[in-house]
Write a protein that holds these residues in place. Structure first.
Motif, PDB file in Angstrom:
ATOM      1  N   ARG A 104     -40.003 -13.834  13.421  1.00  0.00           N
ATOM      2  CA  ARG A 104     -39.645 -13.568  11.975  1.00  0.00           C
ATOM      3  C   ARG A 104     -38.238 -14.296  11.730  1.00  0.00           C
ATOM      4  N   GLY A 105     -37.502 -14.247  12.899  1.00  0.00           N
ATOM      5  CA  GLY A 105     -36.118 -14.788  12.593  1.00  0.00           C
ATOM      6  C   GLY A 105     -35.843 -16.004  13.178  1.00  0.00           C
ATOM      7  N   SER A 106     -36.878 -16.599  13.620  1.00  0.00           N
ATOM      8  CA  SER A 106     -36.787 -17.890  14.185  1.00  0.00           C
ATOM      9  C   SER A 106     -36.574 -19.128  13.269  1.00  0.00           C
ATOM     10  N   ALA A 162     -40.479 -10.134  16.038  1.00  0.00           N
ATOM     11  CA  ALA A 162     -39.088  -9.957  15.357  1.00  0.00           C
ATOM     12  C   ALA A 162     -38.392 -11.118  15.521  1.00  0.00           C
ATOM     13  N   GLU A 163     -38.593 -11.890  17.080  1.00  0.00           N
ATOM     14  CA  GLU A 163     -37.944 -13.030  17.326  1.00  0.00           C
ATOM     15  C   GLU A 163     -38.494 -14.161  16.431  1.00  0.00           C
TER      16      GLU A 163
END
Length: 68
Positions: free
Chosen positions: A60-62, A57-58
């Motif tokens: 993908r959001g980075s 998730a990190e």
């Protein structure tokens, strides 16, 4: 199946490229370096599914973009 979990590469990986491979047997996530192959005793890490979910998730959001 031979009792070992199937390993897979990212869909962004080139077919013959070295990369990180992942296997997801029940209750854990295994991560290894593909250039080391499937030889027994090669380094790998074992993490919990919750930790893997947080990690991906990190990513993908980075804002990190896959290679072209």
């Amino acid at each position: 199946m031979n009792g070992r979990p199937p390993w897979f590469k990212s869909s962004y990986s080139q077919p013959d490229a070295n990369c990180v491979e992942v296997a997801i047997p029940p209750g854990m996530v295994l991560v290894r370096d593909s250039k080391l192959g499937s030889a027994q005793g090669h380094p790998r890490i074992t993490i919990s599914p919750a930790t893997w979910a947080a990690f991906t998730a990190e990513l993908r959001g980075s804002g990190v973009e896959p290679p072209m």
